[in-house]
Every structure is written in structure tokens, then in C-alpha cells.
Scaffold this motif. Structure first.
Motif, PDB file in Angstrom:
ATOM      1  N   MET A   1       0.827  -1.209   0.000  1.00  0.00           N
ATOM      2  CA  MET A   1       0.000   0.000   0.000  1.00  0.00           C
ATOM      3  C   MET A   1       0.864   1.264   0.000  1.00  0.00           C
ATOM      4  O   MET A   1       0.587   2.230  -0.706  1.00  0.00           O
ATOM      5  CB  MET A   1      -0.932   0.011   1.216  1.00  0.00           C
ATOM      6  CG  MET A   1      -1.895   1.201   1.233  1.00  0.00           C
ATOM      7  SD  MET A   1      -2.968   1.194   2.692  1.00  0.00           S
ATOM      8  CE  MET A   1      -3.960  -0.244   2.339  1.00  0.00           C
ATOM      9  N   ALA A   2       1.942   1.234   0.823  1.00  0.00           N
ATOM     10  CA  ALA A   2       2.834   2.386   0.887  1.00  0.00           C
ATOM     11  C   ALA A   2       3.467   2.659  -0.474  1.00  0.00           C
ATOM     12  O   ALA A   2       3.586   3.816  -0.898  1.00  0.00           O
ATOM     13  CB  ALA A   2       3.913   2.152   1.942  1.00  0.00           C
ATOM     14  N   ARG A   3       3.881   1.597  -1.173  1.00  0.00           N
ATOM     15  CA  ARG A   3       4.488   1.761  -2.498  1.00  0.00           C
ATOM     16  C   ARG A   3       3.481   2.308  -3.498  1.00  0.00           C
ATOM     17  O   ARG A   3       3.808   3.155  -4.351  1.00  0.00           O
ATOM     18  CB  ARG A   3       5.042   0.413  -2.982  1.00  0.00           C
ATOM     19  CG  ARG A   3       5.775   0.488  -4.329  1.00  0.00           C
ATOM     20  CD  ARG A   3       6.925   1.482  -4.264  1.00  0.00           C
ATOM     21  NE  ARG A   3       7.530   1.680  -5.554  1.00  0.00           N
ATOM     22  CZ  ARG A   3       8.604   0.987  -5.977  1.00  0.00           C
ATOM     23  NH1 ARG A   3       9.147   0.072  -5.194  1.00  0.00           N
ATOM     24  NH2 ARG A   3       9.111   1.231  -7.162  1.00  0.00           N
ATOM     25  N   THR A   4       2.235   1.832  -3.412  1.00  0.00           N
ATOM     26  CA  THR A   4       1.190   2.312  -4.312  1.00  0.00           C
ATOM     27  C   THR A   4       0.932   3.799  -4.110  1.00  0.00           C
ATOM     28  O   THR A   4       0.809   4.567  -5.074  1.00  0.00           O
ATOM     29  CB  THR A   4      -0.122   1.521  -4.087  1.00  0.00           C
ATOM     30  OG1 THR A   4       0.128   0.135  -4.293  1.00  0.00           O
ATOM     31  CG2 THR A   4      -1.210   2.000  -5.034  1.00  0.00           C
ATOM     32  N   VAL A   5       0.867   4.222  -2.846  1.00  0.00           N
ATOM     33  CA  VAL A   5       0.652   5.634  -2.530  1.00  0.00           C
ATOM     34  C   VAL A   5       1.818   6.469  -3.033  1.00  0.00           C
ATOM     35  O   VAL A   5       1.642   7.526  -3.641  1.00  0.00           O
ATOM     36  CB  VAL A   5       0.465   5.830  -1.007  1.00  0.00           C
ATOM     37  CG1 VAL A   5       0.442   7.316  -0.657  1.00  0.00           C
ATOM     38  CG2 VAL A   5      -0.822   5.163  -0.547  1.00  0.00           C
ATOM     39  N   TRP A   6       3.058   5.990  -2.796  1.00  0.00           N
ATOM     40  CA  TRP A   6       4.245   6.741  -3.193  1.00  0.00           C
ATOM     41  C   TRP A   6       4.342   6.878  -4.718  1.00  0.00           C
ATOM     42  O   TRP A   6       4.763   7.902  -5.233  1.00  0.00           O
ATOM     43  CB  TRP A   6       5.496   6.068  -2.654  1.00  0.00           C
ATOM     44  CG  TRP A   6       6.772   6.643  -3.200  1.00  0.00           C
ATOM     45  CD1 TRP A   6       7.648   6.042  -4.048  1.00  0.00           C
ATOM     46  CD2 TRP A   6       7.306   7.947  -2.943  1.00  0.00           C
ATOM     47  NE1 TRP A   6       8.705   6.891  -4.339  1.00  0.00           N
ATOM     48  CE2 TRP A   6       8.517   8.062  -3.686  1.00  0.00           C
ATOM     49  CE3 TRP A   6       6.878   9.027  -2.169  1.00  0.00           C
ATOM     50  CZ2 TRP A   6       9.298   9.216  -3.653  1.00  0.00           C
ATOM     51  CZ3 TRP A   6       7.664  10.190  -2.148  1.00  0.00           C
ATOM     52  CH2 TRP A   6       8.853  10.270  -2.887  1.00  0.00           C
ATOM     53  N   ASP A   7       3.927   5.838  -5.446  1.00  0.00           N
ATOM     54  CA  ASP A   7       4.020   5.864  -6.908  1.00  0.00           C
ATOM     55  C   ASP A   7       2.994   6.802  -7.546  1.00  0.00           C
ATOM     56  O   ASP A   7       3.162   7.193  -8.702  1.00  0.00           O
ATOM     57  CB  ASP A   7       3.837   4.452  -7.483  1.00  0.00           C
ATOM     58  CG  ASP A   7       5.067   3.578  -7.254  1.00  0.00           C
ATOM     59  OD1 ASP A   7       6.153   4.145  -6.978  1.00  0.00           O
ATOM     60  OD2 ASP A   7       4.949   2.340  -7.323  1.00  0.00           O
ATOM     61  N   SER A   8       1.964   7.161  -6.820  1.00  0.00           N
ATOM     62  CA  SER A   8       0.938   8.046  -7.377  1.00  0.00           C
ATOM     63  C   SER A   8       1.350   9.510  -7.218  1.00  0.00           C
ATOM     64  O   SER A   8       2.087   9.867  -6.300  1.00  0.00           O
ATOM     65  CB  SER A   8      -0.397   7.815  -6.675  1.00  0.00           C
ATOM     66  OG  SER A   8      -0.336   8.271  -5.325  1.00  0.00           O
ATOM     67  N   SER A   9       0.851  10.344  -8.125  1.00  0.00           N
ATOM     68  CA  SER A   9       1.139  11.777  -8.043  1.00  0.00           C
ATOM     69  C   SER A   9       0.550  12.381  -6.771  1.00  0.00           C
ATOM     70  O   SER A   9       1.169  13.243  -6.139  1.00  0.00           O
ATOM     71  CB  SER A   9       0.573  12.499  -9.270  1.00  0.00           C
ATOM     72  OG  SER A   9       1.248  12.089 -10.441  1.00  0.00           O
ATOM     73  N   VAL A  10      -0.630  11.923  -6.395  1.00  0.00           N
ATOM     74  CA  VAL A  10      -1.264  12.424  -5.167  1.00  0.00           C
ATOM     75  C   VAL A  10      -0.410  12.074  -3.953  1.00  0.00           C
ATOM     76  O   VAL A  10      -0.226  12.891  -3.048  1.00  0.00           O
ATOM     77  CB  VAL A  10      -2.684  11.835  -5.010  1.00  0.00           C
ATOM     78  CG1 VAL A  10      -3.270  12.216  -3.656  1.00  0.00           C
ATOM     79  CG2 VAL A  10      -3.587  12.319  -6.136  1.00  0.00           C
ATOM     80  N   GLY A  11       0.133  10.855  -3.940  1.00  0.00           N
ATOM     81  CA  GLY A  11       0.982  10.440  -2.830  1.00  0.00           C
ATOM     82  C   GLY A  11       2.227  11.295  -2.725  1.00  0.00           C
ATOM     83  O   GLY A  11       2.625  11.710  -1.627  1.00  0.00           O
ATOM     84  N   LYS A  12       2.872  11.576  -3.850  1.00  0.00           N
ATOM     85  CA  LYS A  12       4.084  12.398  -3.844  1.00  0.00           C
ATOM     86  C   LYS A  12       3.774  13.826  -3.403  1.00  0.00           C
ATOM     87  O   LYS A  12       4.555  14.450  -2.675  1.00  0.00           O
ATOM     88  CB  LYS A  12       4.722  12.391  -5.234  1.00  0.00           C
ATOM     89  CG  LYS A  12       5.270  11.034  -5.644  1.00  0.00           C
ATOM     90  CD  LYS A  12       5.963  11.101  -6.990  1.00  0.00           C
ATOM     91  CE  LYS A  12       6.323   9.709  -7.499  1.00  0.00           C
ATOM     92  NZ  LYS A  12       7.258   9.028  -6.602  1.00  0.00           N
ATOM     93  N   LYS A  13       2.632  14.356  -3.858  1.00  0.00           N
ATOM     94  CA  LYS A  13       2.235  15.706  -3.440  1.00  0.00           C
ATOM     95  C   LYS A  13       1.944  15.753  -1.944  1.00  0.00           C
ATOM     96  O   LYS A  13       2.248  16.746  -1.279  1.00  0.00           O
ATOM     97  CB  LYS A  13       1.008  16.161  -4.232  1.00  0.00           C
ATOM     98  CG  LYS A  13       1.305  16.476  -5.688  1.00  0.00           C
ATOM     99  CD  LYS A  13       0.049  16.905  -6.433  1.00  0.00           C
ATOM    100  CE  LYS A  13       0.361  17.213  -7.891  1.00  0.00           C
ATOM    101  NZ  LYS A  13      -0.850  17.620  -8.648  1.00  0.00           N
ATOM    102  N   THR A  14       1.379  14.676  -1.421  1.00  0.00           N
ATOM    103  CA  THR A  14       1.108  14.608   0.018  1.00  0.00           C
ATOM    104  C   THR A  14       2.410  14.567   0.806  1.00  0.00           C
ATOM    105  O   THR A  14       2.552  15.242   1.839  1.00  0.00           O
ATOM    106  CB  THR A  14       0.265  13.361   0.354  1.00  0.00           C
ATOM    107  OG1 THR A  14      -0.965  13.424  -0.379  1.00  0.00           O
ATOM    108  CG2 THR A  14      -0.033  13.297   1.846  1.00  0.00           C
ATOM    109  N   VAL A  15       3.385  13.793   0.318  1.00  0.00           N
ATOM    110  CA  VAL A  15       4.709  13.750   0.971  1.00  0.00           C
ATOM    111  C   VAL A  15       5.344  15.133   0.947  1.00  0.00           C
ATOM    112  O   VAL A  15       5.919  15.588   1.947  1.00  0.00           O
ATOM    113  CB  VAL A  15       5.622  12.721   0.267  1.00  0.00           C
ATOM    114  CG1 VAL A  15       7.066  12.854   0.751  1.00  0.00           C
ATOM    115  CG2 VAL A  15       5.120  11.305   0.508  1.00  0.00           C
ATOM    116  N   MET A  16       5.230  15.822  -0.180  1.00  0.00           N
ATOM    117  CA  MET A  16       5.775  17.181  -0.282  1.00  0.00           C
ATOM    118  C   MET A  16       5.113  18.119   0.709  1.00  0.00           C
ATOM    119  O   MET A  16       5.771  18.932   1.368  1.00  0.00           O
ATOM    120  CB  MET A  16       5.569  17.730  -1.696  1.00  0.00           C
ATOM    121  CG  MET A  16       6.620  17.305  -2.693  1.00  0.00           C
ATOM    122  SD  MET A  16       6.546  18.321  -4.197  1.00  0.00           S
ATOM    123  CE  MET A  16       7.199  19.866  -3.578  1.00  0.00           C
ATOM    124  N   ALA A  17       3.785  18.006   0.821  1.00  0.00           N
ATOM    125  CA  ALA A  17       3.035  18.889   1.711  1.00  0.00           C
ATOM    126  C   ALA A  17       3.407  18.657   3.173  1.00  0.00           C
ATOM    127  O   ALA A  17       3.707  19.600   3.916  1.00  0.00           O
ATOM    128  CB  ALA A  17       1.540  18.687   1.508  1.00  0.00           C
TER     129      ALA A  17
END
Length: 223
Positions: A1-17
């Protein structure tokens, strides 16, 4: 699940935020600590020593400070990697230029990428200057941060580097805070104006607060 979230643009934007907000919280505390320099060397040096004893006796000497450093390093690396990958993904999604030019965006928005690079380089220089003393001018004095800060801002290049970096920081925060709020779902039609005003105030306060130290040294208020 963590990898799926990280691979998505939304996941990366959330990490940035999230990583951006962690760094923003640190910057507010760091700025307040920096302003203690106006109360003299005793107050400022005592504050620096207190940071190393924070959490004692439960935490060993400097352990709390190292925990903070590790969290910040993780936040900076996560922020930089997600920003780079999102940028590459954006370029691949539209390899050719638009036929019609997009509306001119704000200066802060257009310089976010370069501002991030400037800030990354500045962090390295700042640590080598005032933490390790590797590139410090005037003879680095371990345990005497007041004197080290005065040494740095007594040189023209120390002031130029710091002022440019802080200016880039202000622009970065002005756009980044609002973007982080949108990513995390805090923005809507009724709150957007308040969020933009908050971003402007944060950027202004932090810029002025950080620039107060070199200006204080240059004007002789801090000496």
C-alpha cells in the motif's frame, strides 16, 4: 500500500506537503531562537547550549538535537525527491510546448524549482559554516555560536549568500504553504483567501525575522 501511494502523483504531493509543513514549523522555531542574538552573547550562547541538553536527564546530551536533525534530514530528502519526480513526470506528460501560451503565473510559482535548488545548496553551506566550521571565516569557535554568527555576517559574501537564500525561502513559503493546504484538503472557496493571506504573512515574518540577524551585524547593533 505504501508503495502504491508513493508511486501516485497524489501520494508524492502529500509527501511534499507534510514534509514542507515539518520544515516550516522548524523554521518558525529556528527564527525565534535566532532573534535571541539581540540579547547579547550570554543569552544566545546559553540558548545554543540548552538545545544540546534538551530532554535531560531522560535523553542523553545532544540526543534530542540529533532526533530533530534526523527528522529534518528525512523531511528535506523526501521533499526534494518527490519534487524532482513530480517535475520529471510533468515533463514526460507533455513533451511538446503548448500551441497557446499558458497564462503568466506568479513569480513565486515560476521560481519554486530554482528556489528549492538554491535552498538546498544554502543548507549545505550553512551547516559547513556554522555547524562544522569547515568553511567558516575568522576562525570557528566551538561552543560560541554568537561569535561565529558575527564572523559570518562580517563578510560581504556571507551576507550576500544568506540574503539571497532567505529571499528564495520567502517566495518558496508563500507559494508552498498554500499549495500544501490545497493538497491536504484544507482549501475551499471560503478558506482560500484566508490561506493566501496566512501564506503571505508567514513568508513576510520569516523573511524579515531571518534577515534581521545579518542586518543587525552589518549595522553594528550586534557586534
Amino acid at each position: 500500500m505504501a508503495r502504491t501511494v508513493w508511486d501516485s502523483s497524489v501520494g508524492k504531493k502529500t509527501v511534499m506537503a507534510v514534509s514542507g509543513l515539518i520544515m516550516l514549523a522548524y523554521l518558525v522555531v529556528h527564527m525565534i531562537g535566532n532573534l535571541k542574538i539581540f540579547f547579547g552573547p550570554g543569552e544566545f550562547n546559553h540558548y545554543a547550549h540548552w538545545l544540546r541538553t534538551l530532554g535531560e536527564p531522560f535523553m542523553h546530551y545532544e540526543w534530542t538535537l540529533w532526533v530533530i536533525r534526523v527528522v529534518l534530514v528525512v523531511a528535506v530528502v523526501a521533499h526534494a525527491i518527490s519534487a524532482y519526480q513530480l517535475s520529471r513526470r510533468d515533463i514526460k506528460a507533455r513533451p511538446t510546448k503548448y500551441v497557446h501560451k499558458k497564462p503568466r503565473s506568479g513569480y513565486a510559482t515560476r521560481t519554486m524549482r530554482w528556489g528549492g535548488i538554491i535552498l538546498g545548496l544554502f543548507i549545505v553551506w550553512h551547516l559547513l559554516d556554522l555547524t562544522t566550521g569547515t568553511v567558516h571565516s575568522g576562525g570557528f569557535q566551538e561552543g560560541r555560536p554568537y561569535q561565529n554568527v558575527v564572523d559570518t555576517f562580517s563578510t560581504w559574501y556571507g551576507n550576500v549568500v544568506y540574503i539571497l537564500a532567505v529571499s528564495a525561502l520567502g517566495l518558496h513559503i508563500r507559494h508552498g504553504f498554500w499549495s500544501a493546504a490545497q493538497t491536504l484538503g484544507a482549501g475551499n472557496r471560503t478558506r482560500d483567501r484566508a490561506l493566501k493571506v496566512t501564506a503571505d504573512i508567514l513568508a513576510l515574518v520569516l523573511t524579515v525575522g531571518f534577515l534581521a540577524v545579518p542586518v543587525g551585524v552589518m549595522t553594528g547593533v550586534v557586534s
